[in-house]
Design a protein around this motif. Structure first.
Motif, PDB file in Angstrom:
ATOM      1  N   HIS A 215      41.541  27.532  40.005  1.00  0.00           N
ATOM      2  CA  HIS A 215      42.539  28.604  40.194  1.00  0.00           C
ATOM      3  C   HIS A 215      42.239  29.402  41.468  1.00  0.00           C
ATOM      4  O   HIS A 215      42.316  30.637  41.480  1.00  0.00           O
ATOM      5  CB  HIS A 215      42.562  29.549  38.991  1.00  0.00           C
ATOM      6  CG  HIS A 215      42.698  28.866  37.672  1.00  0.00           C
ATOM      7  ND1 HIS A 215      43.622  27.848  37.461  1.00  0.00           N
ATOM      8  CD2 HIS A 215      42.043  29.033  36.502  1.00  0.00           C
ATOM      9  CE1 HIS A 215      43.516  27.434  36.198  1.00  0.00           C
ATOM     10  NE2 HIS A 215      42.573  28.122  35.604  1.00  0.00           N
TER      11      HIS A 215
ATOM     12  N   LEU B 185      41.580  30.756  31.378  1.00  0.00           N
ATOM     13  CA  LEU B 185      42.298  31.613  32.324  1.00  0.00           C
ATOM     14  C   LEU B 185      43.740  31.185  32.552  1.00  0.00           C
ATOM     15  O   LEU B 185      44.595  32.024  32.856  1.00  0.00           O
ATOM     16  CB  LEU B 185      41.562  31.642  33.668  1.00  0.00           C
ATOM     17  CG  LEU B 185      40.298  32.493  33.699  1.00  0.00           C
ATOM     18  CD1 LEU B 185      39.472  32.162  34.935  1.00  0.00           C
ATOM     19  CD2 LEU B 185      40.660  33.978  33.688  1.00  0.00           C
TER      20      LEU B 185
ATOM     21  N   ALA C 268      34.643  38.762  31.241  1.00  0.00           N
ATOM     22  CA  ALA C 268      36.063  38.417  31.209  1.00  0.00           C
ATOM     23  C   ALA C 268      36.977  39.628  31.260  1.00  0.00           C
ATOM     24  O   ALA C 268      38.032  39.596  31.914  1.00  0.00           O
ATOM     25  CB  ALA C 268      36.376  37.593  29.964  1.00  0.00           C
TER      26      ALA C 268
ATOM     27  N   VAL D 223      39.725  39.733  34.229  1.00  0.00           N
ATOM     28  CA  VAL D 223      41.166  39.616  33.956  1.00  0.00           C
ATOM     29  C   VAL D 223      41.919  40.810  34.531  1.00  0.00           C
ATOM     30  O   VAL D 223      42.993  40.658  35.128  1.00  0.00           O
ATOM     31  CB  VAL D 223      41.418  39.489  32.440  1.00  0.00           C
ATOM     32  CG1 VAL D 223      42.904  39.590  32.131  1.00  0.00           C
ATOM     33  CG2 VAL D 223      40.876  38.148  31.933  1.00  0.00           C
TER      34      VAL D 223
ATOM     35  N   ALA E  74      37.856  34.591  39.550  1.00  0.00           N
ATOM     36  CA  ALA E  74      37.773  34.491  38.097  1.00  0.00           C
ATOM     37  C   ALA E  74      36.868  33.364  37.598  1.00  0.00           C
ATOM     38  O   ALA E  74      35.944  33.591  36.820  1.00  0.00           O
ATOM     39  CB  ALA E  74      39.176  34.333  37.512  1.00  0.00           C
TER      40      ALA E  74
ATOM     41  N   SER F  29      42.143  32.761  25.058  1.00  0.00           N
ATOM     42  CA  SER F  29      43.158  33.288  25.975  1.00  0.00           C
ATOM     43  C   SER F  29      44.004  34.357  25.296  1.00  0.00           C
ATOM     44  O   SER F  29      44.307  35.397  25.894  1.00  0.00           O
ATOM     45  CB  SER F  29      44.064  32.158  26.477  1.00  0.00           C
ATOM     46  OG  SER F  29      43.349  31.196  27.200  1.00  0.00           O
TER      47      SER F  29
END
Length: 255
Positions: free
Chosen positions: A150, A50, A11, A15, A33, A203
Motif C-alpha cells: 500500500h 489495512l 495500529a 490508521v 502503515a 479490520s
C-alpha cells in the motif's frame, strides 16, 4: 482476530495518521502503515488488515474531493497501475515473509530519502505537463508497490508534483486514483486467501478510526503545514524501515 497488544498500540495511531494523509495531505502516508505494523505482525497480514480500512477511507475522501481531479492524468495513470497490480499479485505468491519484510523496509527507506531530497530537486525542475511515458512508468511502479505494501503514494508524487497542480486538484487526483486501485486489489487479496476472516475481523475493529482520521485530515487541509506533518511521520517511517531491514538481514545471515 489479532490479539497482540503491540499490534493495536501501533495500529491505532497509524490508521489515524493514514486517514489524515488521505483526507488532506495527498495520501502519501500509505507507505507508513505496512512498515510500522510489520514491527508487530507478518507484513502480509498487515497489508491485508489495512486494505478494507483504506477502502473505507477512500469512500470518505471521494465525497470530500468529488469532481476535483485531473482527468487527463488519470487516463494516463490507470493503465500503468493495472499492469503494476498484476505484477505485484504474481510476484507476491512466490515471496516468503522475510523477503517481503526486507522489501517493505527498503521501500520505507527509499521513500524517506525521496521525501528528504525530493523537494530540493523539485525546485530545480521546470514545470512539466502530463506525459504518457512518464505517467505510465510511475503509475506502474505505484501499482506494484501498492499491491505489496500500500505504498504507491511516492511514485505518483514523483510524476504529479513537477506539474505543480493546485493543491486541491493534486489531492483529489490521488484520492480517485488510489480509490480505484484499492478496490481492485480486494479481488486478488480475497482470491489468494490473503484477506481471510481473521484479518477482516481485525479490520472491522479498527474501522471506526478511518472516517475520523479522514475527516480530521479534510479539516486540517488548509490549517497545518505539510512540512511539519510529514516530517514527523517520515521520521517514524525511517525508524520502521531500519528495523525491518536489520531484522531481515539478521535472519538471512544467521544472526
Amino acid at each position: 482476530m489479532i490479539d497482540q497488544w503491540l499490534f493495536y498500540l501501533l495500529a491505532v495511531p497509524v490508521v489515524l495518521l493514514v486517514g489524515l494523509s488521505k483526507g488532506g495531505f495527498g495520501g502519501g502516508l500509505g507507505s507508513l502503515a505496512v512498515p510500522v505494523l510489520s514491527l508487530a505482525v507478518d507484513p502480509r497480514l498487515a497489508a491485508a488488515v489495512l486494505l478494507p480500512i483504506l477502502c473505507s477511507m477512500d469512500l470518505v475522501s471521494l465525497w470530500s474531493f468529488r469532481g476535483q481531479w485531473d482527468k487527463r492524468n488519470l487516463k494516463i495513470m490507470f493503465p500503468g497501475a493495472m499492469l503494476g497490480l498484476a505484477l505485484g499479485a504474481a510476484m507476491f505468491t512466490y515471496m516468503d515473509a522475510n523477503m517481503i519484510r526486507l522489501m517493505v523496509g527498503l521501500m520505507a527507506l527509499y521513500f524517506v530519502g525521496h521525501y528528504l531530497w525530493g523537494r530540493h530537486i523539485l525546485q530545480r525542475v521546470a514545470v512539466q505537463k502530463a506525459s504518457v511515458v512518464r505517467g505510465s512508468f510511475w503509475s506502474s511502479i505505484a501499482g506494484f508497490v501498492s499491491y505489496i505494501a500500500h505504498a504507491g503514494g511516492p511514485p505518483i508524487s514523483i510524476y504529479l508534483l513537477p506539474q505543480h497542480l493546485p493543491r486541491t486538484l493534486f489531492v483529489g487526483t490521488t484520492v480517485l486514483f488510489f480509490s480505484v486501485v484499492n478496490f481492485i486489489k480486494l479481488v486478488p487479496y480475497v482470491a489468494m486467501g490473503q484477506l481471510d476472516l481473521s484479518a477482516f475481523v481485525t479490520s472491522l475493529v479498527l474501522l471506526p478510526l478511518a472516517p475520523i482520521g479522514v475527516r480530521l485530515g479534510v479539516f486540517l487541509h488548509h490549517r497545518v503545514s505539510d512540512t511539519w506533518f510529514y516530517g514527523v511521520c517520515y521520521l517514524l517511517l525511517a525508524v520502521a524501515g531500519l528495523k525491518l531491514v536489520g531484522e531481515s538481514v539478521l535472519v538471512w545471515f544467521g544472526g
